[in-house]
Design a protein around this motif. Structure first.
Motif, PDB file in Angstrom:
ATOM      1  N   ARG A 206       0.801  -1.220   0.000  1.00  0.00           N
ATOM      2  CA  ARG A 206       0.000   0.000   0.000  1.00  0.00           C
ATOM      3  C   ARG A 206       0.841   1.280   0.000  1.00  0.00           C
ATOM      4  N   SER A 207       2.122   1.166   0.302  1.00  0.00           N
ATOM      5  CA  SER A 207       2.961   2.361   0.491  1.00  0.00           C
ATOM      6  C   SER A 207       3.544   2.847  -0.832  1.00  0.00           C
ATOM      7  N   SER A 208       2.673   3.173  -1.783  1.00  0.00           N
ATOM      8  CA  SER A 208       3.150   3.559  -3.114  1.00  0.00           C
ATOM      9  C   SER A 208       3.908   4.888  -3.091  1.00  0.00           C
ATOM     10  N   HIS A 209       3.406   5.861  -2.348  1.00  0.00           N
ATOM     11  CA  HIS A 209       4.077   7.168  -2.286  1.00  0.00           C
ATOM     12  C   HIS A 209       5.463   7.023  -1.677  1.00  0.00           C
ATOM     13  N   GLU A 210       5.555   6.293  -0.574  1.00  0.00           N
ATOM     14  CA  GLU A 210       6.849   6.085   0.077  1.00  0.00           C
ATOM     15  C   GLU A 210       7.792   5.281  -0.814  1.00  0.00           C
ATOM     16  N   ALA A 211       7.242   4.349  -1.589  1.00  0.00           N
ATOM     17  CA  ALA A 211       8.073   3.539  -2.487  1.00  0.00           C
ATOM     18  C   ALA A 211       8.745   4.415  -3.537  1.00  0.00           C
ATOM     19  N   VAL A 212       7.996   5.350  -4.089  1.00  0.00           N
ATOM     20  CA  VAL A 212       8.572   6.251  -5.089  1.00  0.00           C
ATOM     21  C   VAL A 212       9.687   7.086  -4.475  1.00  0.00           C
ATOM     22  N   GLN A 213       9.475   7.574  -3.259  1.00  0.00           N
ATOM     23  CA  GLN A 213      10.495   8.379  -2.586  1.00  0.00           C
ATOM     24  C   GLN A 213      11.747   7.557  -2.297  1.00  0.00           C
ATOM     25  N   THR A 214      11.560   6.329  -1.814  1.00  0.00           N
ATOM     26  CA  THR A 214      12.709   5.469  -1.517  1.00  0.00           C
ATOM     27  C   THR A 214      13.467   5.131  -2.789  1.00  0.00           C
ATOM     28  N   ALA A 215      12.755   4.880  -3.874  1.00  0.00           N
ATOM     29  CA  ALA A 215      13.412   4.571  -5.145  1.00  0.00           C
ATOM     30  C   ALA A 215      14.295   5.722  -5.597  1.00  0.00           C
ATOM     31  N   GLU A 216      13.838   6.948  -5.407  1.00  0.00           N
ATOM     32  CA  GLU A 216      14.648   8.100  -5.802  1.00  0.00           C
ATOM     33  C   GLU A 216      15.922   8.180  -4.968  1.00  0.00           C
ATOM     34  N   GLU A 217      15.838   7.850  -3.693  1.00  0.00           N
ATOM     35  CA  GLU A 217      17.033   7.840  -2.847  1.00  0.00           C
ATOM     36  C   GLU A 217      17.995   6.738  -3.278  1.00  0.00           C
ATOM     37  N   ILE A 218      17.448   5.590  -3.642  1.00  0.00           N
ATOM     38  CA  ILE A 218      18.281   4.466  -4.089  1.00  0.00           C
ATOM     39  C   ILE A 218      19.079   4.844  -5.322  1.00  0.00           C
ATOM     40  N   LYS A 219      18.449   5.522  -6.256  1.00  0.00           N
ATOM     41  CA  LYS A 219      19.100   5.872  -7.530  1.00  0.00           C
ATOM     42  C   LYS A 219      20.284   6.806  -7.342  1.00  0.00           C
ATOM     43  N   LYS A 220      20.338   7.505  -6.219  1.00  0.00           N
ATOM     44  CA  LYS A 220      21.472   8.398  -5.954  1.00  0.00           C
ATOM     45  C   LYS A 220      22.782   7.631  -5.808  1.00  0.00           C
ATOM     46  N   PHE A 221      22.679   6.311  -5.559  1.00  0.00           N
ATOM     47  CA  PHE A 221      23.886   5.491  -5.444  1.00  0.00           C
ATOM     48  C   PHE A 221      24.337   4.960  -6.808  1.00  0.00           C
ATOM     49  N   GLY A 222      23.691   5.369  -7.871  1.00  0.00           N
ATOM     50  CA  GLY A 222      24.096   4.960  -9.200  1.00  0.00           C
ATOM     51  C   GLY A 222      23.610   3.588  -9.607  1.00  0.00           C
ATOM     52  N   VAL A 223      22.586   3.077  -8.945  1.00  0.00           N
ATOM     53  CA  VAL A 223      22.011   1.780  -9.281  1.00  0.00           C
ATOM     54  C   VAL A 223      20.558   1.983  -9.683  1.00  0.00           C
ATOM     55  N   SER A 224      19.939   0.929 -10.202  1.00  0.00           N
ATOM     56  CA  SER A 224      18.536   1.044 -10.583  1.00  0.00           C
ATOM     57  C   SER A 224      17.628   0.674  -9.420  1.00  0.00           C
ATOM     58  N   ALA A 225      16.420   1.209  -9.462  1.00  0.00           N
ATOM     59  CA  ALA A 225      15.401   0.889  -8.466  1.00  0.00           C
ATOM     60  C   ALA A 225      14.088   0.703  -9.201  1.00  0.00           C
ATOM     61  N   LYS A 226      13.600  -0.527  -9.223  1.00  0.00           N
ATOM     62  CA  LYS A 226      12.334  -0.825  -9.878  1.00  0.00           C
ATOM     63  C   LYS A 226      11.295  -1.161  -8.813  1.00  0.00           C
ATOM     64  N   LEU A 227      10.081  -0.676  -9.015  1.00  0.00           N
ATOM     65  CA  LEU A 227       9.012  -0.850  -8.040  1.00  0.00           C
ATOM     66  C   LEU A 227       8.108  -2.007  -8.447  1.00  0.00           C
ATOM     67  N   TYR A 228       7.719  -2.798  -7.434  1.00  0.00           N
ATOM     68  CA  TYR A 228       6.861  -3.959  -7.665  1.00  0.00           C
ATOM     69  C   TYR A 228       5.789  -3.993  -6.585  1.00  0.00           C
ATOM     70  N   GLN A 229       4.540  -3.872  -6.991  1.00  0.00           N
ATOM     71  CA  GLN A 229       3.439  -3.928  -6.040  1.00  0.00           C
ATOM     72  C   GLN A 229       2.894  -5.346  -5.964  1.00  0.00           C
ATOM     73  N   ALA A 230       2.639  -5.812  -4.746  1.00  0.00           N
ATOM     74  CA  ALA A 230       2.032  -7.131  -4.560  1.00  0.00           C
ATOM     75  C   ALA A 230       1.498  -7.238  -3.148  1.00  0.00           C
ATOM     76  N   ASN A 231       0.380  -7.937  -3.010  1.00  0.00           N
ATOM     77  CA  ASN A 231      -0.163  -8.283  -1.701  1.00  0.00           C
ATOM     78  C   ASN A 231       0.339  -9.683  -1.360  1.00  0.00           C
ATOM     79  N   LEU A 232       1.349  -9.763  -0.535  1.00  0.00           N
ATOM     80  CA  LEU A 232       2.005 -11.041  -0.262  1.00  0.00           C
ATOM     81  C   LEU A 232       1.179 -11.962   0.616  1.00  0.00           C
ATOM     82  N   ALA A 233       0.053 -11.472   1.135  1.00  0.00           N
ATOM     83  CA  ALA A 233      -0.858 -12.363   1.851  1.00  0.00           C
ATOM     84  C   ALA A 233      -1.612 -13.270   0.887  1.00  0.00           C
ATOM     85  N   GLU A 234      -1.525 -12.963  -0.421  1.00  0.00           N
ATOM     86  CA  GLU A 234      -2.134 -13.786  -1.461  1.00  0.00           C
ATOM     87  C   GLU A 234      -1.067 -14.692  -2.064  1.00  0.00           C
ATOM     88  N   PRO A 235      -1.182 -16.008  -1.903  1.00  0.00           N
ATOM     89  CA  PRO A 235      -0.105 -16.932  -2.329  1.00  0.00           C
ATOM     90  C   PRO A 235       0.325 -16.758  -3.778  1.00  0.00           C
TER      91      PRO A 235
END
Length: 237
Positions: A36-65
């Motif tokens: 559910r934390s889509s907004h926070e995920a986008v922000q974290t991805a931007e911080e990750i990219k500052k290290f010169g690596v890629s950050a790809k976002l994947y949404q999933a409800n892991l309570a669903e097998p």
């Protein structure tokens, strides 16, 4: 040379975020899972990219097998996945036998079944070597009457960590980090968190950054498996 990728479940916030940033700093591309934390995920991805690596976002409800398997398959299709960090979890406030065990299915599905299904998919879809890191709870070593279902789920995950280490050796190394006072519990204020230091032998609380450093240590080791590293300041030793 293809850069290796780490999949961090629950990687958008709290401890998962710190682990994602620590691995990114070490040069890993990050597959950042969120529910559910889509907004926070986008922000974290931007911080990750500052290290010169890629950050790809994947949404999933892991309570669903089925979404556990689909998540790993998608990440593997798009990346060179070599590390799985099971950080996603829930911590219900009302969690005792007197509360009717109403959170049983959700807690067990996310905290215990999902790491098992993700590990199964990881093994089926990755190269012959890799690392699985499970985020555990150091308090499990000291039984108490609070958070019954949560404790059961994390106890099971601890046992799963040790069992998978034997089952998946020598190709996949499986380890865990057992957290003590790292962040204020959901709903608790900073003063409550700081008072927790009074019960800790080292006389201070920890931080998510320390967890990230511990995970990077474990994935850098070639001769450690089945270990659970306590990050609790000696509180539950």
């Amino acid at each position: 040379m293809t850069r290796r990728t780490a999949l961090i479940t629950g990687g958008a916030i709290r401890v998962g975020r710190a682990i994602a940033l620590a691995l990114a700093e070490q040069g890993y591309n990050i597959a950042l899972h969120y529910n559910r934390s889509s907004h926070e995920a986008v922000q974290t991805a931007e911080e990750i990219k500052k290290f010169g690596v890629s950050a790809k976002l994947y949404q999933a409800n892991l309570a669903e097998p089925q979404q556990c398997k689909a998540l790993v398959e998608r990440v593997c299709k798009e990346n060179d996945l070599t590390i799985l960090v099971n950080s996603a979890a829930i911590f219900p406030e009302n969690d005792s036998i007197l509360d009717g065990l109403g959170d049983w299915d959700e807690v067990m599905s996310l905290n215990l079944r999902a790491p098992l299904l993700l590990a199964e998919a990881f093994v089926a879809n990755t190269p012959i070597s890799g690392h699985i890191i499970n985020v555990l709870d150091a308090r499990i070593n000291r039984p108490a009457g609070d958070h019954l279902v949560y404790r059961l789920s994390k106890s099971g995950l601890w046992h799963l960590t040790e069992s998978l280490a034997l089952d998946l050796a020598p190709n996949i190394q499986v380890n865990g980090v057992a957290l003590g006072a790292i962040m204020p519990p959901p709903g608790a204020d900073q003063d409550h968190f700081e008072r927790m230091s009074e019960k800790i032998p080292l006389g201070r609380t920890g931080s998510p950054k320390l967890v990230g450093e511990a995970v990077t240590f474990l994935v850098g080791q070639e001769f450690i498996t089945g270990a659970v590293l306590p990050i609790d300041g000696g509180e539950f030793s």
